[in-house]
Design an enzyme around this catalytic site. Structure first.
Site, PDB file in Angstrom:
ATOM      1  N   SER A 161       0.844  -1.201   0.000  1.00  0.00           N
ATOM      2  CA  SER A 161       0.000   0.000   0.000  1.00  0.00           C
ATOM      3  C   SER A 161       0.878   1.250   0.000  1.00  0.00           C
ATOM      4  O   SER A 161       2.015   1.224   0.471  1.00  0.00           O
ATOM      5  CB  SER A 161      -0.891   0.010   1.242  1.00  0.00           C
ATOM      6  OG  SER A 161      -1.679  -1.155   1.312  1.00  0.00           O
TER       7      SER A 161
HETATM    8  N1  SAH Z   1      -0.586  -4.376   4.299  1.00  0.00           N
HETATM    9  C1  SAH Z   1       0.112  -4.830   3.122  1.00  0.00           C
HETATM   10  C2  SAH Z   1      -0.765  -4.651   1.898  1.00  0.00           C
HETATM   11  C3  SAH Z   1      -0.775  -5.872   1.067  1.00  0.00           C
HETATM   12  S1  SAH Z   1      -1.991  -5.873  -0.226  1.00  0.00           S
HETATM   13  C4  SAH Z   1       1.441  -4.124   2.982  1.00  0.00           C
HETATM   14  O1  SAH Z   1       1.818  -3.346   3.847  1.00  0.00           O
HETATM   15  O2  SAH Z   1       2.148  -4.391   2.029  1.00  0.00           O
HETATM   16  C5  SAH Z   1      -3.266  -6.856   0.470  1.00  0.00           C
HETATM   17  C6  SAH Z   1      -2.923  -8.271   0.824  1.00  0.00           C
HETATM   18  O3  SAH Z   1      -4.136  -8.907   1.213  1.00  0.00           O
HETATM   19  C7  SAH Z   1      -2.369  -9.135  -0.321  1.00  0.00           C
HETATM   20  O4  SAH Z   1      -1.102  -9.601   0.021  1.00  0.00           O
HETATM   21  C8  SAH Z   1      -3.376 -10.288  -0.436  1.00  0.00           C
HETATM   22  O5  SAH Z   1      -2.778 -11.553  -0.710  1.00  0.00           O
HETATM   23  C9  SAH Z   1      -4.014 -10.285   0.943  1.00  0.00           C
HETATM   24  N2  SAH Z   1      -5.342 -10.891   1.016  1.00  0.00           N
HETATM   25  C10 SAH Z   1      -6.359 -10.833   0.124  1.00  0.00           C
HETATM   26  N3  SAH Z   1      -7.424 -11.536   0.551  1.00  0.00           N
HETATM   27  C11 SAH Z   1      -7.082 -12.058   1.771  1.00  0.00           C
HETATM   28  C12 SAH Z   1      -7.757 -12.889   2.742  1.00  0.00           C
HETATM   29  N4  SAH Z   1      -9.006 -13.321   2.539  1.00  0.00           N
HETATM   30  N5  SAH Z   1      -7.091 -13.219   3.854  1.00  0.00           N
HETATM   31  C13 SAH Z   1      -5.822 -12.804   4.084  1.00  0.00           C
HETATM   32  N6  SAH Z   1      -5.134 -12.020   3.212  1.00  0.00           N
HETATM   33  C14 SAH Z   1      -5.749 -11.648   2.077  1.00  0.00           C
END
Ligand code: SAH
Length: 216
Positions: free
Chosen positions: A66
């Protein structure tokens, strides 16, 4: 924690903090946490030069880290100006926001459905000597009951709606911050959990990857 060199130096990070202030982030604890965590170490080398730009960047598996503003904004909303005991992050990705939350809370539980990202995030956090984050490989759609109650839940992937089960895992006085909706229509929402009912606010347009079911 130690920083990097050149474009990834403390000075580059200080410019990011200035920009976050201009964008309206006020909480000094959140700004200090954003300043303490070296964002470039969460990215592959070729992208690290852009690590402090205000943009999401690819982390593999079709996912993104993000943007700094999004991380700071959601942390600020979750914290409400105080230090937290327990926080749940849903969608841990590369572990960056978990590392920022680790500066703001005693204990962070982070759920991520893609095992390859979990392995990398654990290594990066270990390298930074962050010891108060537990990353679980699971579908976080319904939270993580074993770690409840939380002072805050931060969702980093867009949900079609906010499940009651998530709100049930938050302590009265705590908050859920989550993007809700699909595609262009996503909105950042906040729910304040209270003894006598919850208050939902619709905050601003958002752009997150979608929450997906199951473990990938
Ligand atoms: N907070 C992270 C943002 C990652 S993007 C950072 O600092 O980089 C969002 C993430 O949510 C992705 O890695 C994706 O694989 C995960 N995601 C999507 N659906 C999910 C679910 N049902 N349970 C757990 N993780 C999930």
């Amino acid at each position: 924690m130690t920083g990097g060199i050149g474009m990834t130096s403390q000075r580059t990070r200080a410019r990011m903090i200035e920009r976050l202030r201009e964008q309206g982030i006020k909480d000094p604890m959140v700004l200090a946490a954003m300043n303490a965590v070296p964002r470039h170490v969460f990215l592959e080398e070729a992208l690290s030069i852009r690590a402090y730009d205000d943009t999401p960047l690819p982390i593999g598996y079709g996912q993104t880290i993000s943007s700094p503003y999004t991380v700071a904004r959601t942390c600020e909303l979750a914290c409400q100006g105080r230090r937290l005991e327990r926080v749940l992050e849903i969608g841990g990705g590369c572990g960056y926001q978990a590392a920022v939350l680790a500066q703001l809370a005693q204990k962070v539980v982070s759920i991520e459905r893609i095992a390859g990202l979990v392995g990398r995030a654990r290594n990066t956090l270990r390298g930074l000597r962050v010891t108060n984050v537990a990353i679980k490989i699971a579908d976080g759609t319904l939270g993580y009951r074993d770690g409840a109650p939380y002072d805050a839940i931060v969702v980093a992937a867009a949900m079609p709606y906010i499940p009651d089960e998530l709100l049930a895992q938050i302590r009265p006085g705590g908050r859920l911050v989550a993007p809700v909706g699909t595609g262009e229509g996503q909105r950042l929402k906040m729910v304040e959990v209270g003894m006598e009912g919850n208050v939902e606010s619709d905050l601003e347009a958002a752009r997150f990857v979608p929450l997906l079911p199951g473990v990938g």
